[in-house]
Design a protein around this motif. Structure first.
Motif, PDB file in Angstrom:
ATOM      1  N   ARG A 218       0.834  -1.215   0.000  1.00 47.87           N
ATOM      2  CA  ARG A 218       0.000   0.000   0.000  1.00 47.87           C
ATOM      3  C   ARG A 218       0.867   1.264   0.000  1.00 47.87           C
ATOM      4  O   ARG A 218       0.477   2.291   0.543  1.00 47.87           O
ATOM      5  N   ILE A 219       2.037   1.157  -0.608  1.00 52.88           N
ATOM      6  CA  ILE A 219       2.979   2.277  -0.651  1.00 52.88           C
ATOM      7  C   ILE A 219       2.397   3.414  -1.489  1.00 52.88           C
ATOM      8  O   ILE A 219       1.893   3.184  -2.587  1.00 52.88           O
ATOM      9  N   LYS A 220       2.505   4.640  -0.970  1.00 49.35           N
ATOM     10  CA  LYS A 220       1.903   5.803  -1.638  1.00 49.35           C
ATOM     11  C   LYS A 220       2.938   6.733  -2.264  1.00 49.35           C
ATOM     12  O   LYS A 220       2.645   7.419  -3.237  1.00 49.35           O
ATOM     13  N   VAL A 221       4.138   6.781  -1.694  1.00 50.88           N
ATOM     14  CA  VAL A 221       5.154   7.733  -2.144  1.00 50.88           C
ATOM     15  C   VAL A 221       6.505   7.024  -2.289  1.00 50.88           C
ATOM     16  O   VAL A 221       6.883   6.217  -1.440  1.00 50.88           O
ATOM     17  N   ILE A 222       7.227   7.342  -3.357  1.00 52.03           N
ATOM     18  CA  ILE A 222       8.587   6.840  -3.545  1.00 52.03           C
ATOM     19  C   ILE A 222       9.563   7.948  -3.175  1.00 52.03           C
ATOM     20  O   ILE A 222       9.500   9.043  -3.721  1.00 52.03           O
ATOM     21  N   LYS A 223      10.461   7.653  -2.252  1.00 50.26           N
ATOM     22  CA  LYS A 223      11.485   8.610  -1.845  1.00 50.26           C
ATOM     23  C   LYS A 223      12.817   8.220  -2.484  1.00 50.26           C
ATOM     24  O   LYS A 223      13.176   7.045  -2.560  1.00 50.26           O
ATOM     25  N   SER A 224      13.571   9.204  -2.930  1.00 51.81           N
ATOM     26  CA  SER A 224      14.827   8.938  -3.626  1.00 51.81           C
ATOM     27  C   SER A 224      15.865   8.288  -2.728  1.00 51.81           C
ATOM     28  O   SER A 224      16.758   7.580  -3.191  1.00 51.81           O
ATOM     29  N   GLY A 225      15.762   8.519  -1.428  1.00 50.81           N
ATOM     30  CA  GLY A 225      16.736   7.961  -0.503  1.00 50.81           C
ATOM     31  C   GLY A 225      16.811   6.442  -0.540  1.00 50.81           C
ATOM     32  O   GLY A 225      17.833   5.858  -0.175  1.00 50.81           O
ATOM     33  N   TRP A 226      15.733   5.790  -0.977  1.00 50.19           N
ATOM     34  CA  TRP A 226      15.737   4.334  -1.047  1.00 50.19           C
ATOM     35  C   TRP A 226      16.859   3.824  -1.944  1.00 50.19           C
ATOM     36  O   TRP A 226      17.372   2.732  -1.748  1.00 50.19           O
ATOM     37  N   PHE A 227      17.203   4.621  -2.962  1.00 53.80           N
ATOM     38  CA  PHE A 227      18.108   4.143  -4.002  1.00 53.80           C
ATOM     39  C   PHE A 227      19.512   4.716  -3.881  1.00 53.80           C
ATOM     40  O   PHE A 227      20.356   4.462  -4.736  1.00 53.80           O
ATOM     41  N   ALA A 228      19.761   5.487  -2.858  1.00 53.63           N
ATOM     42  CA  ALA A 228      21.078   6.111  -2.691  1.00 53.63           C
ATOM     43  C   ALA A 228      22.106   5.101  -2.194  1.00 53.63           C
ATOM     44  O   ALA A 228      21.773   4.168  -1.465  1.00 53.63           O
ATOM     45  N   ASN A 229      23.349   5.302  -2.594  1.00 53.26           N
ATOM     46  CA  ASN A 229      24.482   4.511  -2.105  1.00 53.26           C
ATOM     47  C   ASN A 229      24.378   3.025  -2.420  1.00 53.26           C
ATOM     48  O   ASN A 229      24.878   2.179  -1.673  1.00 53.26           O
ATOM     49  N   LYS A 230      23.720   2.695  -3.524  1.00 53.40           N
ATOM     50  CA  LYS A 230      23.614   1.292  -3.925  1.00 53.40           C
ATOM     51  C   LYS A 230      24.597   1.012  -5.057  1.00 53.40           C
ATOM     52  O   LYS A 230      24.608   1.712  -6.062  1.00 53.40           O
ATOM     53  N   ASN A 231      25.371  -0.028  -4.901  1.00 55.40           N
ATOM     54  CA  ASN A 231      26.345  -0.382  -5.928  1.00 55.40           C
ATOM     55  C   ASN A 231      25.781  -1.323  -6.978  1.00 55.40           C
ATOM     56  O   ASN A 231      26.238  -1.340  -8.112  1.00 55.40           O
TER      57      ASN A 231
END
Length: 313
Positions: A218-231
């Protein structure tokens, strides 16, 4: 060569359990494997005496696999000294045996354990440090339970875990630091829960995360922080949520992190079945980033207009 044979043996055994009604160990009891099946085993008590077996279990130093798979076995809890009786266990499967709780220190002296599967039980809560001694475990499956909440304290000690699967539960929130005690995670799969809120820094310390599966929540918003610092983040499945707003720079942050690793990296993003997504997007790559940015314009606009100044984690 021995390791390869063990892996093949485990895969073959799991396949047998899925397709056959009778559970059969490849080797005799007390050699490498203990299988609990209701036709032969009546119950397991606190001292790991297997009631109903031909040989009462006292001490099994050679056993590396413990498999309890039966709808009729009322196991309820993991006996406290199981790893004292079986000190060399590498695989622990308790599938559909009516496990109800995982209190603190459920697994003791489990340093040799590699895989833990507790799927399809009735577990509601995870005790703090329930697997505190399992520093070499790389797989944990808690799917098809009744878990409502996750905390970093619960996963303390699982420092080598690479695969975490908690599908089909009742989790609503992924908070800050939930996965921080599992720094080498490469796969998180939490589909078919009730997740509505994901903290922007929930995955911040998982630099090796390769796949994030959160479809049918039931996720409503995507935040950019989820994808930071991923190799290595290559696959993100957010299909069939309630997403109506996306932080505009999430694509740039995601692709730039991966492009620092390799120039020929392929990305897969699944946002089908969400509120502001009209295009049937299945893949995203560094060559098509601009196209997807245009497609997501309404999502970006919704975020800036309605969520930018709000505390919406």
């Amino acid at each position: 060569m021995l390791i390869i044979r063990k892996i093949i043996s485990v895969i073959a055994f799991i396949a047998t359990c899925v397709t056959a009604s009778n559970i059969v160990c490849e080797a005799p009891l007390q050699t490498t494997c203990i299988a609990i099946e209701i036709e032969k085993i009546e119950s397991i008590n606190e001292t790991i005496e297997i009631v109903g077996s031909e040989n009462g279990a006292q001490y099994y130093p050679a056993v590396t696999g413990f498999y309890a798979i039966s709808k009729d076995l009322d196991m309820q809890y993991i006996p406290s000294n199981i790893f004292k009786i079986m000190p060399n266990l590498e695989y622990f499967y308790a599938y559909e045996v009516n496990l109800k709780q995982l209190p603190t220190d459920s697994f003791k002296r489990c340093s040799k354990l590699h895989q833990i599967s507790l799927a399809k039980n009735s577990i509601e809560t995870l005790g703090q440090g329930f697997a505190i001694g399992c520093s070499n475990a790389y797989l944990l499956d808690l799917s098809y339970n009744q878990i409502t909440e996750l905390t970093a304290a619960s996963f303390k000690g699982l420092t080598s875990l690479t695969t975490l699967t908690i599908n089909f539960n009742f989790i609503e929130v992924i908070g800050k630091g939930t996965f921080d005690t599992m720094p080498v995670l490469t796969l998180i799969s939490m589909s078919m829960n009730k997740i509505s809120t994901v903290h922007p820094n929930a995955f911040m310390k998982l630099s090796n995360l390769g796949s994030l599966v959160l479809n049918d929540n039931r996720i409503k918003v995507i935040k950019s922080g989820w994808f930071a610092n991923k190799n290595f983040l290559a696959t993100v499945n957010l299909q069939s949520n309630e997403i109506s707003a996306i932080e505009p720079n999430f694509l740039t942050e995601w692709t730039s992190s991966n492009l620092n690793t390799t120039k020929s990296f392929n990305y897969e993003l699944n946002l089908m079945g969400n509120n502001c997504i009209k295009t049937n997007m299945k893949e995203i790559s560094d060559k098509t980033t601009k196209y997807y940015e245009n497609s997501l314009y309404k999502c970006f606009e919704e975020y800036e207009n309605n969520y930018f100044f709000k505390n919406f984690p």
